[in-house]
Design a protein around this motif. Structure first.
Motif, PDB file in Angstrom:
ATOM      1  N   ASP A  37       0.834  -1.204   0.000  1.00 40.96           N
ATOM      2  CA  ASP A  37       0.000   0.000   0.000  1.00 40.96           C
ATOM      3  C   ASP A  37       0.870   1.255   0.000  1.00 40.96           C
ATOM      4  O   ASP A  37       0.381   2.345  -0.307  1.00 40.96           O
ATOM      5  N   THR A  38       2.144   1.093   0.352  1.00 39.46           N
ATOM      6  CA  THR A  38       3.082   2.212   0.413  1.00 39.46           C
ATOM      7  C   THR A  38       4.075   2.196  -0.734  1.00 39.46           C
ATOM      8  O   THR A  38       4.357   3.218  -1.346  1.00 39.46           O
ATOM      9  N   ILE A  39       4.631   1.018  -0.993  1.00 41.18           N
ATOM     10  CA  ILE A  39       5.668   0.876  -2.013  1.00 41.18           C
ATOM     11  C   ILE A  39       5.618  -0.560  -2.541  1.00 41.18           C
ATOM     12  O   ILE A  39       5.302  -1.473  -1.786  1.00 41.18           O
ATOM     13  N   ASP A  40       5.924  -0.735  -3.809  1.00 44.58           N
ATOM     14  CA  ASP A  40       5.920  -2.070  -4.403  1.00 44.58           C
ATOM     15  C   ASP A  40       7.107  -2.862  -3.834  1.00 44.58           C
ATOM     16  O   ASP A  40       8.257  -2.514  -4.082  1.00 44.58           O
ATOM     17  N   VAL A  43       9.769  -4.073  -6.419  1.00 40.13           N
ATOM     18  CA  VAL A  43      10.608  -2.985  -6.921  1.00 40.13           C
ATOM     19  C   VAL A  43      11.593  -2.554  -5.843  1.00 40.13           C
ATOM     20  O   VAL A  43      12.780  -2.343  -6.112  1.00 40.13           O
ATOM     21  N   LEU A  44      11.123  -2.433  -4.609  1.00 44.98           N
ATOM     22  CA  LEU A  44      12.004  -2.067  -3.495  1.00 44.98           C
ATOM     23  C   LEU A  44      13.142  -3.070  -3.360  1.00 44.98           C
ATOM     24  O   LEU A  44      14.317  -2.679  -3.278  1.00 44.98           O
ATOM     25  N   ASP A  45      12.823  -4.363  -3.374  1.00 41.71           N
ATOM     26  CA  ASP A  45      13.855  -5.396  -3.251  1.00 41.71           C
ATOM     27  C   ASP A  45      14.878  -5.282  -4.372  1.00 41.71           C
ATOM     28  O   ASP A  45      16.086  -5.336  -4.134  1.00 41.71           O
ATOM     29  N   SER A  46      14.406  -5.106  -5.586  1.00 39.50           N
ATOM     30  CA  SER A  46      15.296  -4.998  -6.735  1.00 39.50           C
ATOM     31  C   SER A  46      16.207  -3.777  -6.622  1.00 39.50           C
ATOM     32  O   SER A  46      17.414  -3.864  -6.865  1.00 39.50           O
ATOM     33  N   LEU A  47      15.635  -2.644  -6.248  1.00 36.22           N
ATOM     34  CA  LEU A  47      16.437  -1.426  -6.114  1.00 36.22           C
ATOM     35  C   LEU A  47      17.506  -1.555  -5.036  1.00 36.22           C
ATOM     36  O   LEU A  47      18.664  -1.215  -5.250  1.00 36.22           O
ATOM     37  N   VAL A  48      17.110  -2.056  -3.871  1.00 35.82           N
ATOM     38  CA  VAL A  48      18.062  -2.177  -2.760  1.00 35.82           C
ATOM     39  C   VAL A  48      19.188  -3.138  -3.118  1.00 35.82           C
ATOM     40  O   VAL A  48      20.353  -2.886  -2.816  1.00 35.82           O
ATOM     41  N   GLU A  49      18.853  -4.222  -3.793  1.00 33.26           N
ATOM     42  CA  GLU A  49      19.866  -5.222  -4.117  1.00 33.26           C
ATOM     43  C   GLU A  49      20.819  -4.780  -5.228  1.00 33.26           C
ATOM     44  O   GLU A  49      21.905  -5.336  -5.358  1.00 33.26           O
ATOM     45  N   THR A  50      20.431  -3.769  -6.007  1.00 30.59           N
ATOM     46  CA  THR A  50      21.276  -3.339  -7.127  1.00 30.59           C
ATOM     47  C   THR A  50      21.849  -1.932  -6.976  1.00 30.59           C
ATOM     48  O   THR A  50      22.624  -1.509  -7.829  1.00 30.59           O
ATOM     49  N   MET A  51      21.500  -1.202  -5.912  1.00 29.63           N
ATOM     50  CA  MET A  51      22.001   0.167  -5.730  1.00 29.63           C
ATOM     51  C   MET A  51      23.501   0.175  -5.479  1.00 29.63           C
ATOM     52  O   MET A  51      24.004  -0.630  -4.695  1.00 29.63           O
ATOM     53  N   ASP A  52      24.202   1.100  -6.141  1.00 35.78           N
ATOM     54  CA  ASP A  52      25.624   1.304  -5.887  1.00 35.78           C
ATOM     55  C   ASP A  52      25.865   2.442  -4.902  1.00 35.78           C
ATOM     56  O   ASP A  52      26.887   2.479  -4.227  1.00 35.78           O
ATOM     57  N   ASN A  53      24.936   3.391  -4.869  1.00 41.98           N
ATOM     58  CA  ASN A  53      25.022   4.503  -3.917  1.00 41.98           C
ATOM     59  C   ASN A  53      23.632   5.100  -3.760  1.00 41.98           C
ATOM     60  O   ASN A  53      22.707   4.719  -4.446  1.00 41.98           O
ATOM     61  N   GLY A  54      23.490   6.019  -2.825  1.00 43.78           N
ATOM     62  CA  GLY A  54      22.208   6.666  -2.596  1.00 43.78           C
ATOM     63  C   GLY A  54      21.360   5.937  -1.577  1.00 43.78           C
ATOM     64  O   GLY A  54      21.834   5.051  -0.861  1.00 43.78           O
TER      65      GLY A  54
END
Length: 77
Positions: A37-40, A43-54
């Motif tokens: 209801d707040t965030i997918d 998508v959150l899992d994918s972003l966190v697992e692939t982020m290099d910075n930020g």
């Protein structure tokens, strides 16, 4: 409160977030509002697992949640 969400921890980042919020609020994760209801969560899992910075920030269950590129989770009321 800061909680490590490093890749060595069990479960997906979204599940570790639910567990951390439940622990902080002395709740069962199933009693919390649905994360989607707040965030997918996928998508959150994918972003966190692939982020290099930020970092990614959002509000969930009355808490400001920030997940940094290194897996560190911070949340406040």
């Amino acid at each position: 409160m800061n909680v490590s969400l490093s890749s060595g921890a069990a479960g997906t980042p979204s599940n570790r977030i639910l567990d951390a919020v439940a622990a902080q609020t002395d709740s069962d994760p199933v009693d919390l509002p649905p994360l989607y209801d707040t965030i997918d969560p996928e998508v959150l899992d994918s972003l966190v697992e692939t982020m290099d910075n930020g970092a990614i920030s959002f509000t969930y269950a009355g808490h400001e949640i920030t997940v940094a590129h290194d897996g560190e989770l911070a949340f406040s009321d």
